[in-house]
Structures are given as C-alpha cells and as structure tokens.
Scaffold this active site. Structure first.
Site, short mmCIF file in Angstrom:
data_model
loop_
_atom_site.label_atom_id
_atom_site.label_comp_id
_atom_site.label_asym_id
_atom_site.label_seq_id
_atom_site.Cartn_x
_atom_site.Cartn_y
_atom_site.Cartn_z
N PHE A 1 -11.60 20.01 6.20
CA PHE A 1 -11.58 18.06 6.01
C PHE A 1 -12.02 18.34 7.07
CE2 PHE A 1 -10.94 13.94 4.72
CZ PHE A 1 -11.34 14.28 3.23
N LEU B 1 -17.54 4.09 1.38
CA LEU B 1 -17.15 5.05 1.77
C LEU B 1 -17.98 6.34 1.16
CD1 LEU B 1 -15.61 6.48 4.02
CD2 LEU B 1 -14.00 6.92 2.15
N SER C 1 -3.90 -2.91 -3.45
CA SER C 1 -4.37 -2.67 -2.07
C SER C 1 -4.95 -1.72 -1.33
CB SER C 1 -2.53 -2.28 -1.39
OG SER C 1 -1.82 -2.87 -1.91
N ASP D 1 -4.03 -8.87 9.30
CA ASP D 1 -2.98 -9.59 8.99
C ASP D 1 -1.98 -9.64 10.18
OD1 ASP D 1 -4.82 -11.27 7.70
OD2 ASP D 1 -4.00 -11.72 5.89
N GLY E 1 -8.52 12.34 0.13
CA GLY E 1 -7.53 14.10 0.50
C GLY E 1 -6.33 13.58 1.83
N ARG F 1 -14.59 13.59 12.88
CA ARG F 1 -15.85 11.76 12.71
C ARG F 1 -16.05 11.90 14.20
NH1 ARG F 1 -11.27 9.58 8.14
NH2 ARG F 1 -11.95 11.01 6.35
N HIS G 1 -14.11 2.30 9.78
CA HIS G 1 -13.19 3.05 9.28
C HIS G 1 -12.13 3.06 9.22
CE1 HIS G 1 -12.51 5.28 5.94
NE2 HIS G 1 -12.36 6.54 6.22
N GLU H 1 -15.72 11.81 2.82
CA GLU H 1 -15.47 13.26 3.71
C GLU H 1 -15.24 14.74 3.09
OE1 GLU H 1 -14.04 12.66 7.82
OE2 GLU H 1 -13.20 15.30 8.12
N GLN I 1 -11.71 3.60 14.41
CA GLN I 1 -13.15 5.14 13.54
C GLN I 1 -14.31 4.77 12.94
OE1 GLN I 1 -11.39 7.73 10.34
NE2 GLN I 1 -11.46 8.74 12.72
N ARG J 1 -8.71 9.68 15.08
CA ARG J 1 -7.89 10.51 13.27
C ARG J 1 -8.40 11.22 12.72
NH1 ARG J 1 -7.40 9.07 7.67
NH2 ARG J 1 -9.11 7.10 7.84
N LYS K 1 -0.64 -9.71 -0.19
CA LYS K 1 -1.32 -10.91 -0.78
C LYS K 1 -2.43 -10.26 -1.60
CE LYS K 1 -4.41 -9.48 2.86
NZ LYS K 1 -4.69 -10.22 4.13
N GLY L 1 0.89 -1.40 -0.31
CA GLY L 1 -0.12 0.43 0.15
C GLY L 1 0.29 1.36 0.00
N HIS M 1 -16.48 5.85 10.09
CA HIS M 1 -16.49 7.37 9.61
C HIS M 1 -18.29 7.18 9.28
CE1 HIS M 1 -16.24 9.78 5.41
NE2 HIS M 1 -15.01 9.33 6.29
C1 LIG Z 1 -12.60 4.01 0.99
C2 LIG Z 1 -11.12 4.54 2.10
C3 LIG Z 1 -10.79 5.92 1.81
C4 LIG Z 1 -9.96 6.64 2.34
N1 LIG Z 1 -9.94 7.82 2.43
C5 LIG Z 1 -8.77 7.93 2.87
C6 LIG Z 1 -8.56 9.43 2.76
O1 LIG Z 1 -9.08 10.44 1.49
N2 LIG Z 1 -7.68 10.23 3.13
C7 LIG Z 1 -6.46 9.44 4.21
O2 LIG Z 1 -5.70 10.09 5.33
N3 LIG Z 1 -7.05 8.56 4.06
C8 LIG Z 1 -8.03 7.46 3.54
N4 LIG Z 1 -8.37 5.79 3.60
C9 LIG Z 1 -7.85 5.93 4.98
C10 LIG Z 1 -6.10 5.50 3.89
O3 LIG Z 1 -6.29 5.27 3.00
C11 LIG Z 1 -5.83 4.34 4.40
O4 LIG Z 1 -5.60 4.22 6.67
C12 LIG Z 1 -4.09 3.81 4.22
O5 LIG Z 1 -4.39 4.03 2.50
C13 LIG Z 1 -3.20 2.69 4.45
O6 LIG Z 1 -2.45 1.99 3.96
P1 LIG Z 1 -1.58 1.32 4.53
O7 LIG Z 1 -0.25 0.89 3.10
O8 LIG Z 1 -1.22 1.48 5.28
O9 LIG Z 1 -2.12 -0.31 4.16
P2 LIG Z 1 -2.71 -0.99 2.28
O10 LIG Z 1 -3.19 0.53 1.46
O11 LIG Z 1 -4.16 -1.15 3.35
O12 LIG Z 1 -2.12 -2.19 2.24
C14 LIG Z 1 -2.08 -3.22 2.64
C15 LIG Z 1 -0.94 -4.55 2.40
O13 LIG Z 1 -0.43 -5.11 3.28
C16 LIG Z 1 -0.14 -6.81 2.61
N5 LIG Z 1 -1.03 -7.90 3.17
C17 LIG Z 1 -1.56 -7.32 4.05
N6 LIG Z 1 -2.27 -8.90 5.35
C18 LIG Z 1 -1.21 -9.69 4.24
C19 LIG Z 1 -0.57 -10.78 4.51
N7 LIG Z 1 -1.20 -11.79 5.00
N8 LIG Z 1 0.60 -11.37 3.26
C20 LIG Z 1 0.83 -10.56 2.18
N9 LIG Z 1 0.81 -9.17 2.04
C21 LIG Z 1 -0.32 -8.84 2.89
C22 LIG Z 1 -1.91 -6.02 1.14
O14 LIG Z 1 -1.74 -7.09 -0.06
C23 LIG Z 1 -1.32 -4.72 0.70
O15 LIG Z 1 -0.45 -4.98 -0.21
C24 LIG Z 1 -9.35 5.29 3.64
C25 LIG Z 1 -9.74 4.94 3.62
C26 LIG Z 1 -10.33 3.75 2.84
C27 LIG Z 1 -11.41 2.13 3.08
#
Ligand SMILES: Cc1cc2nc3c(=O)[nH]c(=O)nc-3n(C[C@H](O)[C@H](O)[C@H](O)COP(=O)(O)OP(=O)(O)OC[C@H]3O[C@@H](n4cnc5c(N)ncnc54)[C@H](O)[C@@H]3O)c2cc1C
Length: 571
Positions: free
Chosen positions: A120, A246, A45, A215, A53, A280, A349, A249, A234, A384, A39, A14, A236
């Site tokens: 926001f 979603l 992701s 995980d 934003g 929120r 959320h 916001e 949280q 948050r 995964k 991600g 939403h």
């Molecule tokens: C619909 C939605 C809208 C959002 N909008 C906003 C926004 O506008 N602004 C904001 O600031 N935040 C927003 N958020 C929150 C924000 O997007 C997330 O908190 C953030 O993107 C998380 O990123 P990350 O890199 O931590 O994890 P993720 O992007 O969730 O990535 C997790 C990664 O871990 C891998 N993984 C997990 N478990 C395993 C496993 N067992 N084995 C191998 N790989 C694994 C997955 O495959 C993935 O690649 C939003 C969230 C959602 C759900």
C-alpha cells in the site's frame, strides 16, 4: 417527547462504533447497558465500503517491525502526527488482526494458508491485511456477528441525532429525531463515544457515501468542543470519473500503472523510488499537475483525468484480487479493466481533522470520548497512509470502549438534563426549518458549497481562493435561511435531513477554510501554491478551531515528538 436512557451511548455504528461496543460488552460480560445509535441501518455505515486493507506489521521474521510501521506513518503524516499516538497504534495493530481472525473474518490467504498482506502507498513493507477488495464489509460483519454473543446492547437504527447536550462541561444526553415514527426525544447517558465518521460529502467529487456529512464533528463543535487540524483533507488519487466511486489503492498495490495522454508512467518523475505507491498527497498533486499541464484526458463536467491501467495484471489476478473494482468499472463506466484503462482523478476521501481528543480518545468534556474518523487523535497528521484508517477505528474503538468501562465503575448517576434545551432543540429542528420561506433551493445551495470546496479548497490552494471561499460559505449560510422545505412532514423527511446536514457541512467548511487560509505553508494534504514549502519553525503545530457565532476562532497546540525529528520527505 420521548425520553430514553442508557449507561453508555455509542453514536455511530461503523467500525469504530462497533469495535467500541464490542470491547465494552466483552469487558463487562454483557452486563453494561449500551445503546448504539445510527442515522442509517447499522450495516449501512460507510465502513462497509472500505476496500483495500488494514495495516499491521505482522512479519518481524521477514523484516517488518512495529517501529517501521510507526516511522512510515510519521513520515507519511509529513511530521504532523503525534508520535506517542503512532507508537501505541503500531504496537496494537497485530493484536487487532488476530482478534478479528478469532472472531471469524475470512482474511485473504497466502498459498501456504497464512494471512496475506499486499503493498500500500507509503508503507515500506507489504502490510495491508485484506479480504479481497471488500475488507470493510467483512470487518463490519465479523464485529457485528460477535456482538450478538453479548447481551446488554440496544440498537437505535435510523435515529437521527441532532445535538450533543453538555452542561457544566459534562455530557448529559443526545437529542434525536426518530426517522421512522417522526418522534423527537432525548437519550440520556452517563458516557458517550462519538463515532460518526468523516465529512467528505462537503466536497462534490468524493469517494464517500451520501450519509458522510460530518454531523458528529459539527454537533461537538457547536457544543463547545474544539476541532483539530480540519484543513487537512485527503484527496485519493483514484476516484472513478465521473461518479467519484473509489478505485482502491490496492489496484496500484497489485501493480496497476498511472499513465498520462502520452502513455507515460508519469509518477516516475515525481517519486522515483515508490512510483505509483507514493503517499496519496503526492500522487494526487502529481495527477493534478499532469492534467493542468495538458497531459490528461478531457472528461465530462470539467473532470479531466489520467488513466489507471490494470491490463498487464491479467484476468486471473484482477478477478481474484480486485473483483469489486472490475464490477464497478463495468457497471458504472462500461469499461472492463481487463481490456481497457480506467479514468481516474483525485477525489475527496478522508478527513484527517476531527474532534480533538487525547491519546485515550478522550475529549475535553467530562464523559465524552471520540473514535474513528470523527476523532482527530493525531495519528495521521497532515496525510493519512492507506489502510491506516480502518486500523485506527479498530485500535481506538477498543481503547475508548475500555476507557468508558473504567469510567463507569465510578460514575453511577445519570447527569441532570437541561429540560428547556431539549424543547428548544425540537423547535429548531422542526418549526425552525419548516417556518423558512423564500426563493432559495436547498439543493442548489448544497451543490454550490460542493463546487466551491472542490474548486477553492481542493488539492491546491491559494490565499485569494480561500478568502473567496470563506465569503461564499458565509453567503450560502444566509441563503439557507431562505430555503423553504417542500416536505413538511416528520416521517422520513429527506428534505429536512438534507437541510440539517447542510447546516452541519457549512459550519465544518468554515473550519476547513479558516485553517487552510491561516496555515501559510504546504504540508501533507494541505498544498498552498503561494507557500509551497513546509515551514517547521512556524507551523509544526496542530490547529484547534472553536465555535463562535462569527466563525471559527483558532488556537494552536504543539506536536508530540518522541523518536523522529522532522526531515525532508522524499520517496
Ligand atoms: C470507499 C472507501 C473505501 C475505503 N477503504 C479503506 C481501506 O481499504 N482501508 C482503510 O484503512 N480505510 C479505508 N477507508 C476509510 C475508512 O473506511 C473510514 O475512515 C472508516 O471506515 C470510518 O469508520 P467510522 O466508524 O469512523 O465511521 P462510519 O463507518 O462512517 O460510520 C459513521 C456512523 O455514524 C452514524 N452517524 C453519523 N451522523 C449521525 C447522526 N447525525 N445521527 C446518528 N448517527 C449518525 C452513521 O449512521 C454511521 O453509523 C475507505 C473509505 C471509503 C469512503
């Protein structure tokens, strides 16, 4: 059994994982041997779903400041954020926005060509930088494209990691199941960054993708690392009824209203100055009170709702600023927001809690860092602010990537691998699940977990419901031992994936409920009907949950306070 090895393992692709990979590759000019493991396919992701934003104080000449961004975050957190972390965050963000600009992201612009920012919730300045309502997608794309400039990065897409191996408090590898070939194996490494995202699929009504099952948190917890502040989830305010998708916001940031069944903008009663743009936690509670007191609308499956009204914004603004929201409302609900209000209610959320790390993203184990939603660096405290999460992923993706590069300058040897543990894990994952026999159905158990978390550990909580939840989660864990898997193959076995994920979610649900039951106060996203006030004299502290076979053992550590003493939180 396959054995692979790389210097740096990044678990998760991600925003946090990609930003960390890019930083490590950049600082070493593509010389570092990096593996990115996911995964899902890399771009699947959940980060690609981020809509509204990414927050940064960009305009000191117009009245915003790093200090104001930090203060809004601390106040939003209900004073549970570590203030040294918040200051570092606010100071780093303008650089991250410009960095992405240089990496080619198409930020939305003002008419004069400068980067635009929208309001926001809980931010006292228009601070959310955005790319229409598809911000996460464009951020992921810019990071991924830029990463292609560097050598040294190997991708392991659709590798499901099942455990984190730690020997003598030192990282030594990850066990994985290759979903496409069915092979089991181990990836050894000198350092690990956990970037596995949040855990909100533990809840039924949620904005999260199906893959967001916590995980990484669960594996770290079972490997002996503490989880922090898990009781803070949280909700939403605008999950689309009934799917939970979603509605960003930004819809309220652009001027949308929340209305009850009398047509009133009820948020005026709860947050006179910020109205719909209160944080929120406050908006989610207000919606629930309106619904409980009979001022909502009856929805399917008990999902009663309030309305989000965008009609007064007009077609042009909706089409330009909120195209995804309109598309989603039309495709999923047959409602065009240009002509009709959208049904919404609070949806799970974001996990404020996560793997305990210090201000550099380092866990207590040698060679392991965590970043993004999987980590709890204590930036968001008890609640948050919107647009601060993608921002956190960028800042601590960058910080942990740099920290690991420094660590690897001195750490030249691959740690030895406990061979029997890999075999045992392979047994647990395949034979362990395939051998299970019995009348139970794994998907029924999963649904029951989600229902009970929605109903007993949701927006409002009480001791009685949390005690029931604790007991029921334990029973579900026992019943899962008697859930046989229909599919006994090793290739793309979605039954087996679901079973492993469910086991992870059951462990995490225990930490959420134990933390919530013990914390006898209301703060941010944790609202106890039986303890409605915030209690700083007893509870201005972080919860740490340690794994034991009997359930989580809790400890507490202090909150870092630098500039701001806690005061009453009003909007
Ligand atoms: C619909 C939605 C809208 C959002 N909008 C906003 C926004 O506008 N602004 C904001 O600031 N935040 C927003 N958020 C929150 C924000 O997007 C997330 O908190 C953030 O993107 C998380 O990123 P990350 O890199 O931590 O994890 P993720 O992007 O969730 O990535 C997790 C990664 O871990 C891998 N993984 C997990 N478990 C395993 C496993 N067992 N084995 C191998 N790989 C694994 C997955 O495959 C993935 O690649 C939003 C969230 C959602 C759900």
């Amino acid at each position: 059994m396959q054995e692979l090895s790389h210097d740096l393992l990044i678990l998760g692709s991600g925003l946090a994982g990609l930003r960390a990979a890019l930083e490590a590759a950049r600082q070493t000019k593509g010389k570092l041997d990096i593996a990115i493991i996911s995964k899902t396919q890399l771009m699947r992701s959940h980060s690609v779903c981020a809509e509204g934003g990414t927050a940064a104080a960009l305009r000191p000449e117009e009245g915003d400041s790093l200090e104001l961004h930090a203060w809004d975050t601390v106040k939003g957190s209900d004073f549970l954020a570590d203030q040294d972390v918040v200051e570092r965050f606010a100071a780093a963000m303008p650089g991250e926005i410009l960095q992405l600009e240089h990496w080619g992201i198409p930020w939305s612009r003002k008419p004069d060509g400068r980067i635009d920012q929208r309001p926001f919730g809980g931010h006292s300045f228009d601070r959310a930088v955005y790319a229409a309502d598809k911000t996460g997608f464009f951020e992921m794309q810019a990071l991924y494209d830029t990463l292609q400039k560097y050598g040294g990065v190997v991708r392991y897409d659709e590798y499901y990691v099942t455990s984190i191996l730690i020997e003598n408090n030192r990282f030594c590898g990850l066990t994985f199941w290759n979903l496409a070939t069915g092979e089991f194996g181990v990836i050894r490494g000198k350092a690990l960054i956990i970037a596995t995202g949040g855990a909100c699929r533990i809840y039924g009504f949620t904005t999260y993708s199906y893959t967001v099952t916590g995980d990484g948190m669960a594996m770290a917890y079972r490997a002996g690392l503490p989880l922090k502040d898990m009781e803070f989830v949280q909700f939403h305010p605008t999950g689309l009824v009934p799917s939970g998708i979603l509605i960003t916001e930004a819809a309220r940031g652009e001027g949308g209203y929340l209305t009850n069944n009398r047509g009133e903008r009820f948020m005026k009663e709860y947050a006179a100055s910020k109205i719909e743009l209160a944080p929120r936690d406050i908006v989610a509670r207000s919606e629930m009170i309106e619904i409980e007191q009979g001022r909502g609308f009856a929805g399917p499956r008990g999902l009663d709702y309030v309305n989000l009204d965008l009609r007064h914004l007009g077609a042009d603004r909706i089409n330009e600023r909120l195209p995804l929201i309109r598309e989603v409302a039309i495709k999923f609900n047959d409602i065009d927001p240009i002509t009709a209000p959208i049904p919404v209610r609070p949806a799970a959320h974001y996990s404020m809690g996560g793997i305990h790390v210090n201000i550099d993203g380092k866990t207590p184990a040698e060679g392991i860092w965590a970043a993004g939603e999987a980590a709890c660096i204590s930036l968001h405290g008890a609640n948050r602010l919107g647009a601060n999460s993608t921002a956190e992923c960028l800042v601590w993706g960058g910080i942990t990537g740099g920290e690991v590069v420094r660590y690897l300058q001195h750490e030249r040897h691959l740690p030895a691998l406990p061979a029997d543990r890999v075999r045992e894990e392979e047994q647990r994952v395949f034979a362990g699940f395939f051998r299970r026999k019995g009348k139970e159905n794994l998907y029924t158990i999963r649904q029951e977990l989600r229902d009970l978390m929605d109903n007993k550990a949701g927006v409002f909580r009480t001791a009685r419901e949390l005690q029931e939840a604790q007991e029921e989660i334990r029973e579900l864990g026992q019943r899962l031992q008697e859930a046989g898997l229909t599919d006994q193959s090793r290739i793309y076995n979605t039954d087996l994936i679901s079973a492993i994920e469910l086991e992870n979610m059951l462990d995490l649900a225990q930490t959420i409920v134990a933390g919530a039951l013990t914390r006898e106060e209301s703060r941010g996203g944790h609202a106890r009907r039986d303890f409605p006030e915030r209690d700083d004299s007893n509870w201005l502290k972080h919860t740490l949950a340690y794994y034991t076979p009997q359930g989580p053992r809790l400890e507490y550590i202090p909150v870092a306070i630098t500039m701001w003493q806690p005061v009453e939180r009003k909007y």
